[in-house]
Design a protein around this motif. Sequence first.
Motif, short mmCIF file in Angstrom:
data_model
loop_
_atom_site.label_atom_id
_atom_site.label_comp_id
_atom_site.label_asym_id
_atom_site.label_seq_id
_atom_site.Cartn_x
_atom_site.Cartn_y
_atom_site.Cartn_z
N MET A 377 0.83 -1.21 0.00
CA MET A 377 0.00 0.00 0.00
C MET A 377 0.87 1.26 0.00
SD MET A 377 -3.09 -0.93 -0.28
CE MET A 377 -3.89 0.65 0.05
N HIS A 381 0.73 4.01 -2.92
CA HIS A 381 0.50 5.43 -2.65
C HIS A 381 1.66 6.28 -3.18
CE1 HIS A 381 -3.10 4.55 -0.58
NE2 HIS A 381 -2.56 4.10 0.54
N GLN A 512 -7.31 8.23 -0.93
CA GLN A 512 -6.60 7.52 0.12
C GLN A 512 -7.57 6.72 0.99
OE1 GLN A 512 -3.42 7.32 0.59
NE2 GLN A 512 -2.46 9.03 -0.45
N HIS A 516 -7.65 2.58 1.28
CA HIS A 516 -7.45 1.88 2.54
C HIS A 516 -8.65 1.01 2.89
CE1 HIS A 516 -3.59 3.49 3.57
NE2 HIS A 516 -4.00 4.74 3.50
N SER A 519 -8.40 -2.02 0.77
CA SER A 519 -7.33 -2.88 1.29
C SER A 519 -7.81 -3.67 2.50
CB SER A 519 -6.12 -2.03 1.66
OG SER A 519 -5.12 -2.80 2.30
N LYS A 593 -6.75 0.60 10.46
CA LYS A 593 -7.60 1.78 10.25
C LYS A 593 -7.04 2.98 11.01
CE LYS A 593 -11.42 3.84 8.84
NZ LYS A 593 -11.25 5.16 9.40
N CYS A 596 -4.11 4.20 9.12
CA CYS A 596 -4.54 4.87 7.89
C CYS A 596 -5.08 6.27 8.18
CB CYS A 596 -5.60 4.04 7.16
SG CYS A 596 -4.98 2.47 6.54
#
Length: 609
Positions: A377, A381, A512, A516, A519, A593, A596
């Motif tokens: 990830m 990004h 973004q 996430h 993902s 989370k 993120c």
Amino acid sequence: MEEPLYLVRNGPDGELSADPAALEVLRGIGQPVVVVAIAGPYRTGKSFLLNRLAQRRSGFHLGHTVQAQTKGIWMWCLPHPRRANTTLVLLDTEGLGDPDKGDSRNDAWIFTLALLLSSTLVYNSSGTIDQQALENLELVSELTDFIRMRAGTGERAGEAEDSEFVRFFPDFVWAVRDFTLELWADERPISEDEYLERALMLKPGYGRQVVAYNTTRQCIRNYFPTRKCFVFPPPVGAEQRGRPEELPEAALQPGFLEQVERFCQHVLAASRPKQLQDGVELNGRTFGTVVTSYLETISSGRVPCLEGTMAALAASENAAAAAEALVEYRRGMQEVVLPAEQHKLSEAHNRSLQQALAVFHHRAFRDRDQQQQLKLMEELHAEYGALLQQNEEASRTRCQELLAELARPLEANLAQGAYAQPGGYHAYQADRQRLVDAYREAPNKGTKAEEMLDKFLEGRKAEAEAVLKADNALTEVEKQLADQKQQAELLGQAQKAAEEHNKQLEAQLADQERSHQESLRMMEEKMQAEALKAQKEIKRAMKAKMQEQERLLKQGFSEQARLLEDEVASLRRSLQTQDTVGHICKTVQSVIKTACDAYIVHKNNKALG
């Protein structure tokens, strides 16, 4: 493969090595593999049975003399006749007990490899299942010297719970060739499987002779609770001569052909795709990696470690999966033509990211700490961030070139003094507005259109003031009002540029967040799928152990049956551990989370700063 290839070469000094040509074949197989290996004493017709499984009359070498033909391990990869999108891998192993070799340890390594690599292990012998036949299979009782469960503990397989063996050992089929006895015992006919179970019955007692008698039998029962037996009558009558592979079908005994067909149908139907711990299925590529890993370990003088092999394979595959996913993302983003509007970039990014994650999860497994996915990830990004910068530069270049082209008539009029006369300022303003209108209508300007227009107009501010000051047709009051209007227009354009920037920032932060969330969703689905596979394997092992427990009770070995209860209890605990995967998923999701959210806040603050 049109014909078999060497998979494991057995050198003159007994050194085992993987054949590069066979590994290259395996690297090209992305399908799950069902691996059937055959082992047993030399010159007992093992190759004939494998050729029949391949539905061919020839293929694996068939000997005509007392000298063993197969050395090392040969491999034949074929489309599975009963399973779609699956490859059948047949392994023909060097015969055990070849007097020309005289190396029992080399035999043990060949047998161990056949066991570790196969979904179904066929043990081929001739005559009957008697004490001599079982003594020929005593390699099973020596497996404790050739397999390690985990690294760093010093714990060998025999010291680990047998419940762990059941989770990765293959199904076991004993093929008894040239069987001439009647399947009859206790004044009643018995099945082939009953014949095998009677041969594997334990003797009560604890004396040295009893222990010696029971050792191999107990190991077979513990390590291979899923067992099957086939007995084959002689292929031709006593008055006939010739080897079965050399004779037409009509010359072979119907009973022999019937048994061969039953054997093939059972093996093809019952053999599962090759799996490692937790139900992880191997394809050709990963199977080849496992072969190489085992052989490198053996060559180094160490003992193959099952958990270590699994961990190394997972690390290798997960890293390769991440690299493959990154390539997939780049391929998807190459379709975007720069400069592009932000919404087109967002759409392409979200689509490409989803495809990349699908590629990653299709290949990756056991990424339990999610480190590889988190790293992926970050790379995705970073790729997107670099593309956004490229897009901004492309947009600036495109807008500069467009404004320069549109400003040529304006600059020509300035050079010719067209605005240096009464009423020149209104003419200048009209030409400049036509330039702005044409600029706004031009397509494919990208994400910096308003910013570059703002800079363009700001750069022409002194020029506009000079034209205004030189226009004698305007009064001082009119000039003052015109100047105020121009300042307001410049301020309005600066606000448009700021709004454009804020919208892009909001869209990128939304990208973004979506990435996430996607993902996390895929990660949870992957973990749940892996947990279900592991649960299925544990339940299969529990069922096998409970069946063995029932056999022991029926045969009067209640003490041995009670010992199996500990193994069943261990499997139950493993099953309970897998049942907590939902909680694990939620915990990991919460942690990721949080990370993120912190990342998004950081990006937001950095952008605003």
